[in-house]
Design a protein around this motif. Structure first.
Motif: not given
Length: 257
Positions: A98-110, A125-140
């Motif tokens: 997911l690229d940085s941006g507000t549209t990709t942030l909306e994808i993360a929320r879903l 912000k995308i990483a923070a949005e997914l912090m409490d989910s079961e999605v594995k998150v890797i921050v570049a």
């Protein structure tokens, strides 16, 4: 036709065709090429056009960076509907960039309720949005762009050079049929290019306000992407031009709830 009327007509043609040819204008208006050159010189002095070899283009300002808080509330309904379309392309057990941006942030929320999914992003912000989910998150990780939330620089680039993902959702700063996708800095262009190279498939997610715009540095041509998801705000003419280069999925905002 009076000179002022002729110059107004020239500007109207430019707004439709984006560029004009001196010889063609001379023939259409039944005047000499020298007359058209004088008209273009006046319009250039008024900073309305930019002279090119044998013609001219509109003098449209380049798009500059917008802080996150400024752009978050703009076109929010369009971004949500684009995100809904984007999520339908994601398969279970896949790795998503997911690229940085507000549209990709909306994808993360879903994606917060998804399982068996890995998301790589350079957006805090995308990483923070997914912090409490079961999605594995890797921050570049890398240097933080203040007020925007994007990470960039050598550390980010090093991570992107050493990964491969199934699907990349590219955020767009400015999109133009001829100029392609452009961004504000060389650093941002480099990050986006590496993201495209790291992905098996790349889809751009961009609301219609991003189109017919140009920024400072080129990322790629439209034909370098696999597809585009946008809203229904583009004209049928613009949509057909874009479809000549890549597949287009349209989110029907008018039917959004």
């Amino acid at each position: 036709m009076l000179p002022k009327e002729r110059r107004t007509w020239i500007l109207e043609q430019l707004s439709k065709d984006e560029k004009i040819d001196i010889d063609q204008l001379a023939e259409q208006l039944n005047v000499s090429a020298m007359t058209i050159r004088r008209d273009l010189s006046i319009l250039e002095e008024e900073e309305k056009i930019i002279r090119t070899f044998g013609g001219a283009i509109l003098n449209k300002p380049l798009i500059h960076e917008t802080p996150f808080l400024t752009k978050e509330g703009k076109y929010s309904r369009q971004k949500r509907e684009i995100a809904r379309k984007a999520v339908t392309l994601i398969q279970e057990h896949s790795t998503i960039l997911l690229d940085s941006g507000t549209t990709t942030l909306e994808i993360a929320r879903l994606l917060k309720d998804k399982k068996n999914l890995t998301v790589v992003t350079n957006d805090i912000k995308i990483a923070a949005e997914l912090m409490d989910s079961e999605v594995k998150v890797i921050v570049a990780g890398g240097e933080l762009q203040n007020t925007v939330g994007a990470l960039f620089g050598p550390l980010t680039e090093q991570i992107l050079k050493n990964i491969h993902v199934d699907l990349f959702f590219l955020g767009a700063h400015a999109v133009h049929v001829e100029a392609g996708i452009t961004v504000t800095t060389f650093e941002k262009a480099s990050i986006k290019k590496l993201m495209i190279e790291a992905a098996g498939t790349t889809w751009m997610v961009a609301d219609s306000s991003k189109f017919d715009q140009k920024s400072f540095t080129k990322v790629c041509d439209l034909s370098d992407l696999d597809g585009l998801i946008t809203d229904d705000g583009l004209s049928s003419e613009d949509l057909e031009k874009i479809k000549e280069h890549l597949k287009v999925v349209t989110a029907e905002v008018g039917e959004a709830t």
